[in-house]
Design an enzyme around this catalytic site. Structure first.
Site, PDB file in Angstrom:
ATOM      1  N   ASN A   1       0.991  -1.069  -0.056  1.00 32.81           N
ATOM      2  CA  ASN A   1      -0.058   0.071  -0.029  1.00 32.81           C
ATOM      3  C   ASN A   1       1.020   1.291  -0.036  1.00 32.81           C
ATOM      4  O   ASN A   1       2.126   1.146   0.227  1.00 32.81           O
ATOM      5  CB  ASN A   1      -1.080  -0.138   1.273  1.00 32.81           C
ATOM      6  CG  ASN A   1      -0.231  -0.158   2.544  1.00 32.81           C
ATOM      7  OD1 ASN A   1       0.505   0.746   2.821  1.00 32.81           O
ATOM      8  ND2 ASN A   1      -0.569  -1.262   3.203  1.00 32.81           N
TER       9      ASN A   1
ATOM     10  N   GLY B   1      -0.202   1.828  16.916  1.00 33.67           N
ATOM     11  CA  GLY B   1      -0.376   1.233  15.713  1.00 33.67           C
ATOM     12  C   GLY B   1      -0.189   2.134  14.676  1.00 33.67           C
ATOM     13  O   GLY B   1      -1.261   2.572  14.237  1.00 33.67           O
TER      14      GLY B   1
ATOM     15  N   ASP C   1      -4.780  -6.249   5.305  1.00 36.18           N
ATOM     16  CA  ASP C   1      -5.902  -6.910   5.812  1.00 36.18           C
ATOM     17  C   ASP C   1      -5.788  -8.194   5.629  1.00 36.18           C
ATOM     18  O   ASP C   1      -6.322  -9.507   5.917  1.00 36.18           O
ATOM     19  CB  ASP C   1      -7.238  -6.251   5.627  1.00 36.18           C
ATOM     20  CG  ASP C   1      -7.345  -5.020   6.414  1.00 36.18           C
ATOM     21  OD1 ASP C   1      -6.851  -4.863   7.316  1.00 36.18           O
ATOM     22  OD2 ASP C   1      -8.240  -3.988   5.687  1.00 36.18           O
TER      23      ASP C   1
ATOM     24  N   ASP D   1      -5.355  -9.243  13.297  1.00 34.07           N
ATOM     25  CA  ASP D   1      -5.520  -7.873  13.720  1.00 34.07           C
ATOM     26  C   ASP D   1      -4.441  -7.591  14.787  1.00 34.07           C
ATOM     27  O   ASP D   1      -4.702  -7.950  15.826  1.00 34.07           O
ATOM     28  CB  ASP D   1      -6.918  -7.294  13.830  1.00 34.07           C
ATOM     29  CG  ASP D   1      -6.865  -5.815  13.885  1.00 34.07           C
ATOM     30  OD1 ASP D   1      -6.425  -5.248  14.619  1.00 34.07           O
ATOM     31  OD2 ASP D   1      -7.813  -5.424  13.194  1.00 34.07           O
ATOM     32  N   ILE D   2      -3.395  -6.884  14.485  1.00 35.50           N
ATOM     33  CA  ILE D   2      -2.351  -6.718  15.508  1.00 35.50           C
ATOM     34  C   ILE D   2      -2.790  -5.862  16.630  1.00 35.50           C
ATOM     35  O   ILE D   2      -2.646  -6.297  17.825  1.00 35.50           O
ATOM     36  CB  ILE D   2      -1.089  -6.197  14.705  1.00 35.50           C
ATOM     37  CG1 ILE D   2      -0.519  -7.333  13.725  1.00 35.50           C
ATOM     38  CG2 ILE D   2      -0.032  -5.770  15.797  1.00 35.50           C
ATOM     39  CD1 ILE D   2       0.453  -6.536  12.584  1.00 35.50           C
TER      40      ILE D   2
ATOM     41  N   LYS E   1     -14.658   2.002  14.537  1.00 32.99           N
ATOM     42  CA  LYS E   1     -13.373   1.129  14.685  1.00 32.99           C
ATOM     43  C   LYS E   1     -12.638   1.244  15.871  1.00 32.99           C
ATOM     44  O   LYS E   1     -12.002   0.202  16.354  1.00 32.99           O
ATOM     45  CB  LYS E   1     -12.236   1.766  13.595  1.00 32.99           C
ATOM     46  CG  LYS E   1     -11.312   0.943  13.082  1.00 32.99           C
ATOM     47  CD  LYS E   1     -10.536   1.444  11.774  1.00 32.99           C
ATOM     48  CE  LYS E   1     -11.155   1.158  10.556  1.00 32.99           C
ATOM     49  NZ  LYS E   1     -10.486   1.749   9.361  1.00 32.99           N
TER      50      LYS E   1
HETATM   51  N1  CTP Z   1      -4.122  -2.669  12.155  1.00 29.49           N
HETATM   52  C1  CTP Z   1      -3.582  -3.688  12.774  1.00 29.49           C
HETATM   53  N2  CTP Z   1      -3.704  -5.138  11.929  1.00 29.49           N
HETATM   54  C2  CTP Z   1      -4.216  -5.144  11.073  1.00 29.49           C
HETATM   55  C3  CTP Z   1      -4.899  -4.204  10.393  1.00 29.49           C
HETATM   56  C4  CTP Z   1      -4.944  -2.974  11.113  1.00 29.49           C
HETATM   57  O1  CTP Z   1      -2.860  -3.467  14.005  1.00 29.49           O
HETATM   58  N3  CTP Z   1      -4.299  -6.390  10.693  1.00 29.49           N
HETATM   59  C5  CTP Z   1      -4.368  -1.352  12.872  1.00 29.49           C
HETATM   60  C6  CTP Z   1      -3.401  -0.563  12.117  1.00 29.49           C
HETATM   61  O2  CTP Z   1      -2.209  -0.127  12.423  1.00 29.49           O
HETATM   62  C7  CTP Z   1      -4.541   0.757  12.650  1.00 29.49           C
HETATM   63  C8  CTP Z   1      -5.794   0.482  12.711  1.00 29.49           C
HETATM   64  O3  CTP Z   1      -5.500  -0.941  12.793  1.00 29.49           O
HETATM   65  O4  CTP Z   1      -3.690   1.402  13.854  1.00 29.49           O
HETATM   66  C9  CTP Z   1      -6.644   0.602  11.672  1.00 29.49           C
HETATM   67  O5  CTP Z   1      -6.396   0.179  10.611  1.00 29.49           O
HETATM   68  P1  CTP Z   1      -7.261   0.300   9.140  1.00 29.49           P
HETATM   69  O6  CTP Z   1      -6.472  -0.185   8.068  1.00 29.49           O
HETATM   70  O7  CTP Z   1      -7.835   1.861   9.154  1.00 29.49           O
HETATM   71  O8  CTP Z   1      -8.383  -0.514   9.578  1.00 29.49           O
HETATM   72  P2  CTP Z   1      -8.903  -2.035   9.294  1.00 29.49           P
HETATM   73  O9  CTP Z   1      -8.960  -2.609  10.222  1.00 29.49           O
HETATM   74  O10 CTP Z   1      -8.093  -2.547   8.119  1.00 29.49           O
HETATM   75  O11 CTP Z   1     -10.395  -1.686   8.387  1.00 29.49           O
HETATM   76  P3  CTP Z   1     -10.716  -1.118   7.157  1.00 29.49           P
HETATM   77  O12 CTP Z   1      -9.668  -1.485   6.254  1.00 29.49           O
HETATM   78  O13 CTP Z   1     -12.036  -2.033   6.831  1.00 29.49           O
HETATM   79  O14 CTP Z   1     -11.298   0.372   7.193  1.00 29.49           O
END
Ligand code: CTP
Length: 406
Positions: free
Chosen positions: A214, A276, A282, A309-310, A340
């Site tokens: 990304n 984070g 994802d 999801d970390i 979120k």
């Molecule tokens: N994050 C994480 N682990 C993941 C995905 C996201 O720790 N597998 C953390 C990111 O570091 C950030 C937050 O979650 O602090 C939100 O990330 P974002 O990409 O905006 O959210 P998503 O959970 O991916 O939701 P979406 O893509 O559906 O908006």
């Protein structure tokens, strides 16, 4: 970077407010000390303050014209009051009279100084000065408590002989002590804390030469790690691929995939604060090819499976740190970010709009900070400056919850 980096020198931009009281003359010494320490200082006086000290005295020591009224067309055409509120890294009001504290507590904007306090996102410091009975009055004490709850930092007052001839609590702290607190406090306020920051995007392999990635540059997470280290924290930065240099005093663990990032974070057992900032993929390719995929001329499809999801994992720990996360959204920023924050168990979420030249891979950004019962809008600014504001907000939230539990 605008916060001070050492006790001796500072490049902070400070807005010094002076309200009416005999201690106003001491504010001249305060401004001189701050300027000598390298701060850029602008002075705003209330109408009452000008009865005690002339604006010219403050102009002489600050090197800038002093502002006293809100509706001054000439001054507003230079830096208007909203720009002045945004310019400041911190606002310090010395002396802060009982009347000024009451007006601030009531959220009034009936002169330039109170208007600036409402309009600024910067921390506000007060050095109260008044007669001991006025200070002890329940009305003043209620105003003090309300202001502290909203994140205002109090310096004093001290006890001693007062100008009115009485002795007791209500004297303004000496200018040297106020200056020292302003110059030192932001520098080491994370001393003793263990901070873990994730940064940059992850790469999810398709085959040995291709990956899913990304647009994240890592700038925000690296700026946060640098700021945490500068404030005295022991910082571990778990970084996806990024060409950025490791900030001074930061321990860096380089990773590539979301799974590696998770493993690195999980290997750190104890932490006080987790941030984070990484743009974690994802999904990953279910089975990356062992050899380079050959072109067949046919359409191909990749099977993607969800990554862990970390941040949610960290927030679910039995002994959890304070958790700060980010949300990158293309639309409905507030709603998506608020949902979120709750879904992932974060204490504070920093939301930003992405897409159409915003957010990723840029040196600046605008953020909406949301937490239980509060929010801050941080206007477009450099990521270093935003990092400073995030830590100021972290302190504001934790200071209030400490006060509530004590
Ligand atoms: N994050 C994480 N682990 C993941 C995905 C996201 O720790 N597998 C953390 C990111 O570091 C950030 C937050 O979650 O602090 C939100 O990330 P974002 O990409 O905006 O959210 P998503 O959970 O991916 O939701 P979406 O893509 O559906 O908006």
């Amino acid at each position: 970077m605008n916060a001070p980096s050492s006790n001796e020198s500072s490049s902070q931009r400070l807005l010094v407010g002076v309200s009416g009281g005999i201690a106003a003359y001491k504010a001249v010494v305060l401004v001189r000390r701050l300027v000598e320490a390298g701060c850029e200082v602008r002075v705003v006086m209330t109408e009452a303050a000008t009865r005690f000290v002339t604006p010219l005295s403050f102009q002489a020591v600050s090197g800038h014209p002093v502002r006293t009224t809100l509706l001054d067309a000439e001054a507003e055409s230079g830096m208007d009051h909203i720009a002045l509120a945004r310019w400041a890294d911190a606002v310090v009001i010395a002396p802060a009279s009982a009347d000024l504290m009451a007006r601030l507590a009531a959220g009034m904007a009936d002169d330039l100084l109170t208007t600036l306090c409402l309009a600024t996102e910067a921390p506000v410091h007060l050095a109260p000065a008044m007669n001991r009975q006025m200070w002890a009055h329940p009305a003043t004490q209620a105003n003090r408590a309300l202001l502290v709850e909203r994140g205002v930092v109090m310096h004093g007052p001290a006890a001693g002989a007062q100008a009115c001839g009485e002795t007791g609590e209500g004297r303004m702290l000496e200018p040297g002590a106020i200056a020292e607190a302003l110059l030192q406090s932001p520098a080491r306020d994370l001393a003793g804390q263990r901070v873990v920051v994730t940064a940059a995007g992850t790469r999810e392999p398709i085959d040995p030469v291709r990956f899913l990635a990304n647009r994240s540059s890592g700038r925000m997470g690296f700026a946060i790690a640098a700021e945490a280290a500068r404030r005295g924290a022991a910082v571990t930065l778990v970084a996806g691929p990024s060409a950025l240099p490791t900030p001074a005093g930061v321990e860096r663990i380089d990773v590539e995939t979301a799974a590696e990032m998770q493993a690195a974070v999980e290997s750190i057992e104890s932490m006080d604060l987790f941030i984070g900032a990484a743009a974690v993929a994802d999904y990953r390719v279910a089975e990356p090819a062992a050899s380079k995929l050959k072109k067949t001329g046919e359409a191909v499809s990749l099977e993607l499976v969800p990554n862990p999801d970390i941040i949610a994992g960290v927030a679910a720990r039995a002994e959890r740190p304070f958790v700060i996360g980010f949300a990158a959204e293309t639309d409905d920023l507030r709603e998506h970010a608020a949902a979120k924050r709750v879904a992932k168990g974060m204490d504070l979420i920093c939301a930003n709009e992405v897409g159409a030249g915003k957010g990723f891979d840029r040196p600046d950004n605008a953020l909406l900070l949301l937490w239980e019962g509060g929010e801050h809008v941080l206007a477009q600014a450099g990521k270093e400056r935003l990092a400073t504001r995030i830590f100021d907000t972290y302190h504001q939230i934790t200071q209030v919850s400490d006060d509530a539990s004590s």
